[in-house]
Write a protein that holds these residues in place. Structure first.
Motif, mmCIF file in Angstrom:
data_model
loop_
_atom_site.group_PDB
_atom_site.id
_atom_site.type_symbol
_atom_site.label_atom_id
_atom_site.label_comp_id
_atom_site.label_asym_id
_atom_site.label_seq_id
_atom_site.Cartn_x
_atom_site.Cartn_y
_atom_site.Cartn_z
ATOM 1 N N UNK A 69 0.831 -1.200 0.000
ATOM 2 C CA UNK A 69 0.000 0.000 0.000
ATOM 3 C C UNK A 69 0.868 1.253 0.000
ATOM 4 N N UNK A 70 1.797 1.318 -0.903
ATOM 5 C CA UNK A 70 2.566 2.532 -1.105
ATOM 6 C C UNK A 70 3.664 2.817 -0.099
ATOM 7 N N UNK A 71 4.104 1.863 0.674
ATOM 8 C CA UNK A 71 5.221 2.072 1.591
ATOM 9 C C UNK A 71 6.522 1.765 0.856
ATOM 10 N N UNK A 72 7.571 2.529 1.172
ATOM 11 C CA UNK A 72 8.828 2.290 0.460
ATOM 12 C C UNK A 72 9.585 1.089 1.017
ATOM 13 N N UNK A 73 9.673 0.923 2.328
ATOM 14 C CA UNK A 73 10.328 -0.242 2.926
ATOM 15 C C UNK A 73 9.545 -0.696 4.150
ATOM 16 N N UNK A 74 9.111 -1.928 4.151
ATOM 17 C CA UNK A 74 8.389 -2.482 5.298
ATOM 18 C C UNK A 74 9.406 -3.152 6.205
ATOM 19 N N UNK A 75 9.468 -2.681 7.443
ATOM 20 C CA UNK A 75 10.511 -3.120 8.369
ATOM 21 C C UNK A 75 10.153 -4.375 9.146
ATOM 22 N N UNK A 76 8.895 -4.546 9.532
ATOM 23 C CA UNK A 76 8.531 -5.731 10.302
ATOM 24 C C UNK A 76 7.062 -6.063 10.085
ATOM 25 N N UNK A 77 6.725 -7.301 10.373
ATOM 26 C CA UNK A 77 5.351 -7.778 10.268
ATOM 27 C C UNK A 77 5.113 -8.742 11.418
ATOM 28 N N UNK A 78 3.930 -8.663 12.021
ATOM 29 C CA UNK A 78 3.587 -9.519 13.152
ATOM 30 C C UNK A 78 2.128 -9.942 13.052
ATOM 31 N N UNK A 79 1.862 -11.170 13.488
ATOM 32 C CA UNK A 79 0.492 -11.664 13.613
ATOM 33 C C UNK A 79 -0.138 -11.110 14.885
ATOM 34 N N UNK A 80 -1.444 -10.859 14.840
ATOM 35 C CA UNK A 80 -2.205 -10.530 16.037
ATOM 36 C C UNK A 80 -2.409 -11.825 16.818
ATOM 37 N N UNK A 81 -2.077 -11.840 18.103
ATOM 38 C CA UNK A 81 -2.166 -13.068 18.889
ATOM 39 C C UNK A 81 -3.601 -13.464 19.200
ATOM 40 N N UNK A 82 -4.500 -12.498 19.280
ATOM 41 C CA UNK A 82 -5.898 -12.813 19.584
ATOM 42 C C UNK A 82 -6.691 -13.132 18.317
ATOM 43 N N UNK A 83 -6.491 -12.363 17.272
ATOM 44 C CA UNK A 83 -7.178 -12.564 15.992
ATOM 45 C C UNK A 83 -6.115 -12.954 14.965
ATOM 46 N N UNK A 84 -5.885 -14.249 14.812
ATOM 47 C CA UNK A 84 -4.733 -14.741 14.063
ATOM 48 C C UNK A 84 -4.829 -14.529 12.551
ATOM 49 N N UNK A 85 -5.930 -14.046 12.049
ATOM 50 C CA UNK A 85 -6.024 -13.752 10.622
ATOM 51 C C UNK A 85 -5.639 -12.304 10.306
ATOM 52 N N UNK A 86 -5.224 -11.541 11.304
ATOM 53 C CA UNK A 86 -4.805 -10.162 11.088
ATOM 54 C C UNK A 86 -3.298 -10.036 11.233
ATOM 55 N N UNK A 87 -2.701 -9.285 10.336
ATOM 56 C CA UNK A 87 -1.277 -8.979 10.363
ATOM 57 C C UNK A 87 -1.105 -7.479 10.507
ATOM 58 N N UNK A 88 -0.108 -7.072 11.259
ATOM 59 C CA UNK A 88 0.255 -5.665 11.342
ATOM 60 C C UNK A 88 1.663 -5.521 10.795
ATOM 61 N N UNK A 89 1.892 -4.459 10.040
ATOM 62 C CA UNK A 89 3.227 -4.197 9.519
ATOM 63 C C UNK A 89 3.559 -2.730 9.726
ATOM 64 N N UNK A 90 4.844 -2.447 9.873
ATOM 65 C CA UNK A 90 5.290 -1.061 10.004
ATOM 66 C C UNK A 90 6.332 -0.786 8.927
ATOM 67 N N UNK A 91 6.342 0.455 8.468
ATOM 68 C CA UNK A 91 7.207 0.826 7.349
ATOM 69 C C UNK A 91 8.095 2.003 7.729
ATOM 70 N N UNK A 92 9.084 2.245 6.889
ATOM 71 C CA UNK A 92 10.052 3.301 7.166
ATOM 72 C C UNK A 92 9.461 4.704 7.013
ATOM 73 N N UNK A 93 8.284 4.836 6.409
ATOM 74 C CA UNK A 93 7.636 6.144 6.297
ATOM 75 C C UNK A 93 6.733 6.435 7.496
#
Length: 72
Positions: free
Chosen positions: A28-52
């Motif tokens: 979704x338009x991020x230049x570099x995605x630094x990390x990704x993690x699963x939600x421990x309660x709702x395992x079908x959701x992922x969160x990611x953070x980017x350098x922007x």
């Protein structure tokens, strides 16, 4: 389960341990995605953070990125 997620330069990839190519990819338009993690309660959701300074929530059930928030 059988799925794991990786982050790369511009996308998050969802992999199956039995396949050589990603099952799904999210971007979704991020230049570099630094990390990704699963939600421990709702395992079908992922969160990611980017350098922007953005945080993105991805839903593995629908192959969609639900939201993107850019932090101040």
């Amino acid at each position: 389960g059988q799925l794991f997620a990786t982050s790369g330069s511009e996308e998050v990839a969802l992999w199956d341990v039995n396949r050589a190519e990603p099952v799904q990819t999210y971007s979704w338009g991020a230049d570099t995605i630094n990390c990704v993690r699963y939600n421990q309660a709702e395992t079908s959701l992922l969160a990611s953070c980017a350098s922007d300074r953005s945080l993105m929530i991805h839903d593995t059930r629908t192959n969609n990125t639900l939201c993107k928030v850019i932090m101040a």
